[in-house]
Design an enzyme around this catalytic site. Structure first.
Site, PDB file in Angstrom:
ATOM      1  CG  HIS A 148     -10.436 -20.312  12.821  1.00 21.51           C
ATOM      2  ND1 HIS A 148     -11.027 -21.493  12.409  1.00 21.51           N
ATOM      3  CD2 HIS A 148     -11.437 -19.383  12.829  1.00 21.51           C
ATOM      4  CE1 HIS A 148     -12.315 -21.302  12.188  1.00 21.51           C
ATOM      5  NE2 HIS A 148     -12.592 -20.023  12.433  1.00 21.51           N
ATOM      6  CG  ASP A 168      -2.093   0.880   1.145  1.00 24.17           C
ATOM      7  OD1 ASP A 168      -2.122   1.737   0.244  1.00 24.17           O
ATOM      8  OD2 ASP A 168      -3.000   0.740   1.970  1.00 24.17           O
ATOM      9  CB  SER A 169       0.508   4.607  -1.428  1.00 28.43           C
ATOM     10  OG  SER A 169      -0.629   5.134  -0.764  1.00 28.43           O
ATOM     11  N   GLY A 170       0.696   3.853   1.810  1.00 27.31           N
ATOM     12  CA  GLY A 170       0.815   4.508   3.099  1.00 27.31           C
ATOM     13  C   GLY A 170       0.025   5.794   3.179  1.00 27.31           C
ATOM     14  N   GLY A 171      -0.653   6.146   2.092  1.00 27.89           N
ATOM     15  CA  GLY A 171      -1.404   7.392   2.082  1.00 27.89           C
ATOM     16  C   GLY A 171      -2.500   7.450   3.127  1.00 27.89           C
ATOM     17  CG  ASP A 185      -5.247   6.925  -2.398  1.00 25.04           C
ATOM     18  OD1 ASP A 185      -4.296   6.677  -1.611  1.00 25.04           O
ATOM     19  OD2 ASP A 185      -6.379   6.443  -2.231  1.00 25.04           O
ATOM     20  CD  GLN A 207      -9.985   7.872  -2.591  1.00 19.03           C
ATOM     21  OE1 GLN A 207     -11.077   8.058  -2.041  1.00 19.03           O
ATOM     22  NE2 GLN A 207      -9.063   7.073  -2.078  1.00 19.03           N
ATOM     23  CG  ASP A 237      -6.373  -4.688   1.908  1.00 12.57           C
ATOM     24  OD1 ASP A 237      -5.926  -4.234   2.977  1.00 12.57           O
ATOM     25  OD2 ASP A 237      -6.918  -3.980   1.040  1.00 12.57           O
TER      26      ASP A 237
END
Length: 381
Positions: A336, A91-94, A143, A190, A267
Site C-alpha cells: 500500500h 547508491d555508492s554505499g558512501g 561522496d 554536497q 528515494d
C-alpha cells in the site's frame, strides 16, 4: 550519451519529464523504492512488477559485503540476480560507510564490515568498478556525507573531497565503459545547509560532467526550511537538460516542496519502514493501523485511494494481522505505502501538466505535517 532527459511540461520551476536509457523510459517526477540488499523489504519481484516503479534502488555497500560483486556478476548482474527487468539505480554505499566511523583520507575510506568485522576500503575508482560488476542502469559516485550539524570546516572538507572523488570516478567510469557495458553515472552535490557552499559544489560537480546530478547531504535531520533553502540555492545551478535527484527524501510534503523547486527523482525507505511498524500513508496523513479505534472499522486504509493494492482489506482486518504478528501484515502495508507514493507522483505529474501543482501541494500540506516541521532523518535510508 546513455541517458537522455526530455522536459514535457512545466509549472513554475516544477517540471514533468521523460528519462530514456537503453533499458527503456520513465516519467518524472518519480519516487524510487529502496531495495537495499537487492530486495524491497517484504516484497518479491512479482510484487514490484505489479507496482511498476520506474526505478528500484540497491546499495553498493551491502551488496559488496553480501553476496559480493563477483557472485552478482556471475549470475547475470543485478537484473539477472533479482529477476527484475526494470531500471536499477545503485547508491555508492558512501552514506553507510561514513556511518561506521571510517578512517578517511584524500584517497578514500577504510572501514570494518558490519557483517563480520573484516576490513575494507572504498575509493572513487573501487566504487565504480563494483557498480559496473552489478550492471546497474544508474550508478552514483562516492561522496562524503557529513552529519547535518557538522561544523563549517567539516562541510568544506566534504565538498573538496566529494569534488575530487567525482572527477576520479568519472575518469574511471569513462575508461571502463570502453570495454564494459555501462549505464549512466550521477554526480553528487554536497555543502550542508550553507547556500554558498552548495552553489560552489554544484559548479564543481557539473564541471566534471555527468548524465545526471544528485543533491546529497540533506534530509539528514535538519529543519525543513533550512533543507529547502539549501535546495533552492542548488537547483538553479544544475543543468536543465539533466535529471535532478534528491537522495533520501520520502515524506509527502517534502517531496512536493522539492518538486516545486525543480527536482525530478526521489528515494527513501520511509514507506517500507513505516509499513513494518503498522503505519500507512494516506491522503488524510499518517494512519497507525494498530490503533484500538480500528478494531471494528470496516473502511479501507485510504478511501481516497480506491485502486490501492490493499483496498479489499478493512482496517479492522489489517489491525488484527499486526496484533497477531502475521507476516502478511507488513507485506500488505508495504504494498500500500509504495503504491501510494507512486500514485502521489503520478498525481504530481498530472498537476504539473495542468498547472495545478500549488493546489496539490496545499491539499497534501493540509493533511501531512511532520513533527516540528523537520525533515525525516536520513537514517531511513
Amino acid at each position: 550519451m546513455t541517458l537522455r532527459f526530455d522536459e514535457l511540461a512545466r509549472d513554475g520551476q516544477a517540471r514533468k519529464g521523460r528519462i530514456t536509457t537503453p533499458r527503456g523510459s520513465f516519467t518524472t517526477p518519480c519516487f524510487m523504492p529502496v531495495g537495499t540488499r537487492a530486495a524491497v523489504r517484504t516484497l518479491d519481484t512479482g510484487d514490484l512488477e505489479a507496482l511498476d516503479p520506474p526505478v528500484v534502488l540497491a546499495n553498493t555497500y551491502h551488496l559488496m559485503m553480501r553476496p559480493g560483486p563477483g557472485v552478482i556478476q556471475l549470475l547475470g548482474g543485478i537484473h539477472g540476480f533479482t529477476g527484475w527487468s526494470g531500471h536499477v539505480l545503485t547508491d555508492s554505499g558512501g552514506y553507510q560507510v561514513f556511518s561506521l566511523d571510517p578512517r578517511v583520507d584524500d584517497d578514500g575510506a577504510t572501514f570494518r564490515s558490519t557483517y563480520d568485522g573484516s576490513a575494507h576500503r572504498f575509493t572513487a575508482e573501487r566504487v565504480v568498478d563494483v557498480q559496473l560488476q552489478f550492471g546497474s542502469d544508474i550508478q552514483m559516485v562516492l561522496d562524503v556525507c557529513p552529519p547535518a550539524d557538522a561544523p563549517a570546516e567539516v562541510q568544506r572538507q566534504a565538498v573538496d573531497r566529494t569534488s575530487a572523488w567525482a572527477a576520479r570516478a568519472r575518469r574511471r567510469f569513462l575508461e571502463r565503459s570502453q570495454d564494459h557495458p555501462a549505464g549512466a553515472q550521477f554526480g553528487i552535490v554536497q555543502g550542508g545547509t550553507d547556500p554558498a557552499l552548495r552553489v560552489e559544489s554544484a559548479a564543481r560537480t557539473t564541471e566534471v560532467g555527468f548524465e545526471g546530478y544528485a543533491v546529497g547531504g540533506l534530509s539528514v535531520g535538519e529543519q525543513r526550511d533550512r533543507m529547502l533553502a539549501a535546495l533552492a540555492a542548488t537547483v538553479p545551478h544544475l543543468p536543465r537538460d539533466r535529471p535532478r535527484y534528491f537522495m533520501g527524501l520520502g515524506d509527502p510534503v517534502g517531496l512536493l516542496e522539492s518538486v516545486a523547486l525543480g527536482v525530478d527523482m526521489f528515494d527513501c525507505v520511509l514507506p517500507t519502514r513505516l509499513a513494518r511498524h503498522g503505519t500507512a500513508l494516506t491522503w488524510q496523513g499518517r494512519l497507525n493501523i494498530t490503533n484500538a479505534s480500528f478494531a471494528t472499522d470496516d473502511r479501507p486504509m485510504d478511501p481516497d485511494f480506491p485502486t490501492g493494492p490493499a483496498t479489499r482489506y478493512s482496517r479492522a482486518y489489517l489491525r488484527h494481522l499486526f496484533n497477531v504478528d502475521e507476516p502478511s501484515a507488513a507485506r500488505l502495508l508495504t504494498l500500500h505505502n509504495v503504491a501510494w507514493l507512486l500514485n502521489l507522483m503520478e498525481s504530481t505529474q498530472d498537476a504539473i501538466t495542468t498547472g495545478t501543482l500549488d493546489r496539490l501541494r496545499h491539499r497534501v500540506a493540509e493533511s501531512w505535517t511532520h513533527p516540528a516541521e523537520s525533515s525525516p532523518s536520513r537514517t531511513f535510508r
